[in-house]
Write an enzyme that holds these catalytic residues in place. Structure first.
Site, PDB file in Angstrom:
ATOM      1  CG  ASP A  95      -2.127  -0.593   1.161  1.00  0.00           C
ATOM      2  OD1 ASP A  95      -2.276  -1.431   0.090  1.00  0.00           O
ATOM      3  OD2 ASP A  95      -2.937  -0.817   1.987  1.00  0.00           O
ATOM      4  CG  HIS A 109       1.662  -0.111   5.022  1.00  0.00           C
ATOM      5  ND1 HIS A 109       0.826  -1.313   5.667  1.00  0.00           N
ATOM      6  CD2 HIS A 109       0.499   0.502   4.446  1.00  0.00           C
ATOM      7  CE1 HIS A 109      -0.279  -1.063   5.510  1.00  0.00           C
ATOM      8  NE2 HIS A 109      -0.643  -0.074   4.990  1.00  0.00           N
TER       9      HIS A 109
END
Length: 336
Positions: free
Chosen positions: A155, A304
């Site tokens: 992400d 992430h």
């Protein structure tokens, strides 16, 4: 006398033949007139049908008929040799229709939770989530592949310490294709990084325009959030990939339905940990242990790209997973 009789008979026959010919011509004319009338009526009906169908034809329909990439998955490229940073020519903008929610569909706010896997098996909650997701073509666990495959996804909402570039370096070294779910701001602020992802064969997925909770906005807003991000990729990079990740993993069944109606696949995850806080640096061993202890066949791994621990540990995670027989696949290879 005989000559006169013969002449009368001959004239009678000629008269009869002429009369028949005239009747045939009249009949042919009538048939032609009838056929022309029918053709005219058919043309009018076809025209009316086209007019009736026209409002139902929209840009989304046109997009559905575009040629996808050679692997048959939901990725669209412009012509090679274009002027965009990715090297592809810009694609036409998309304009998705605002669809209505099906009658009786749930608008209850839901939050995705993967439940930590253990012993090489997905948590039972992941199985339950996938039971619901199957209806909407969404993915959190690949239960269809017979191989020990996993999907690596990231992400991306902003850049931190140039860590995404480090992640891309590792992926290139290890020859792995991942998916990066990017917000509109990130795409606009990092054009060279996004172009690199595209050029190196990774998926640049849609993570919405403003990163809202899709459980708290209207269906119209959902569609516009996705459309705006897609159009930026289309116009600025000559690229579009119909893979979507809900911001913060928050959604409703109505939201799942809206995303599916747009031709997108909603991609969740079954392996993750709290790696999004940049001030939490616990070392690559911590990151490696967290991911490896939760790994299982069919896993969708969420990391992430703002985590130093992830950037440091990624190569080791890949090597250890491969040593245990895992195969890294792109989402384009998911047979959903």
């Amino acid at each position: 006398m005989k000559k006169h009789t013969f002449l009368l008979i001959t004239l009678s026959l000629v008269f009869i033949l002429c009369a028949c010919a005239m009747e045939d011509n009249d009949l042919t004319s009538e048939l032609q007139s009838t056929e022309q009338a029918q053709e005219g009526s058919t043309s009018q009906q076809e025209s009316a049908s086209e007019q009736e169908a026209a409002p139902k034809i929209n840009a989304s329909t046109v997009i559905d008929e575009e040629k996808f990439s050679d692997d048959g998955q939901m990725i669209i490229f412009g012509e090679q040799g274009g002027s965009t940073p990715s090297g592809y020519a810009p694609l036409p903008k998309a304009a998705y229709p605002i669809t209505k929610a099906p009658e009786g569909i749930s608008h209850e706010k839901l939050s995705h939770s993967h439940g930590p896997a253990s012993g090489g098996k997905a948590h039972f909650t992941v199985e339950e989530f996938q039971d619901t997701f199957d209806k909407y073509g969404a993915l959190t666990l690949d239960r269809k592949s017979s191989e020990k495959r996993v999907y690596l996804t990231f992400d991306c909402g902003y850049e931190y310490e140039n860590l995404t570039a480090r992640v891309l370096d590792v992926l290139r070294e290890k020859q792995i294709k991942a998916a990066f779910f990017c917000t509109l701001d990130h795409i606009k602020e990092e054009p060279e990084l996004i172009a690199r992802m595209i050029r190196e064969g990774h998926i640049v997925g849609n993570h919405s325009s403003t990163h809202p909770s899709f459980a708290e906005i209207s269906r119209e807003q959902m569609i516009k959030e996705i459309e705006e991000t897609e159009n930026c990729l289309r116009e600025q990079f000559g690229y579009a990939a119909r893979y979507f990740r809900f911001p913060a993993g928050e959604y409703t069944e109505n939201a799942l339905d809206a995303v599916r109606d747009m031709g997108y696949m909603s991609v969740f995850w079954s392996v993750a940990y709290d790696d999004w806080e940049t001030d939490k640096v616990r070392g690559k061993d911590y990151a490696t242990e967290k991911v490896m202890s939760r790994l299982h066949p069919g896993a969708v791994i969420l990391l992430h790209s703002v985590s130093r621990d992830n950037a440091d540990a990624l190569g080791e995670i890949i090597d250890k997973a491969r040593a245990e027989g895992y195969v890294f696949r792109s989402l384009t290879e998911y047979e959903g």
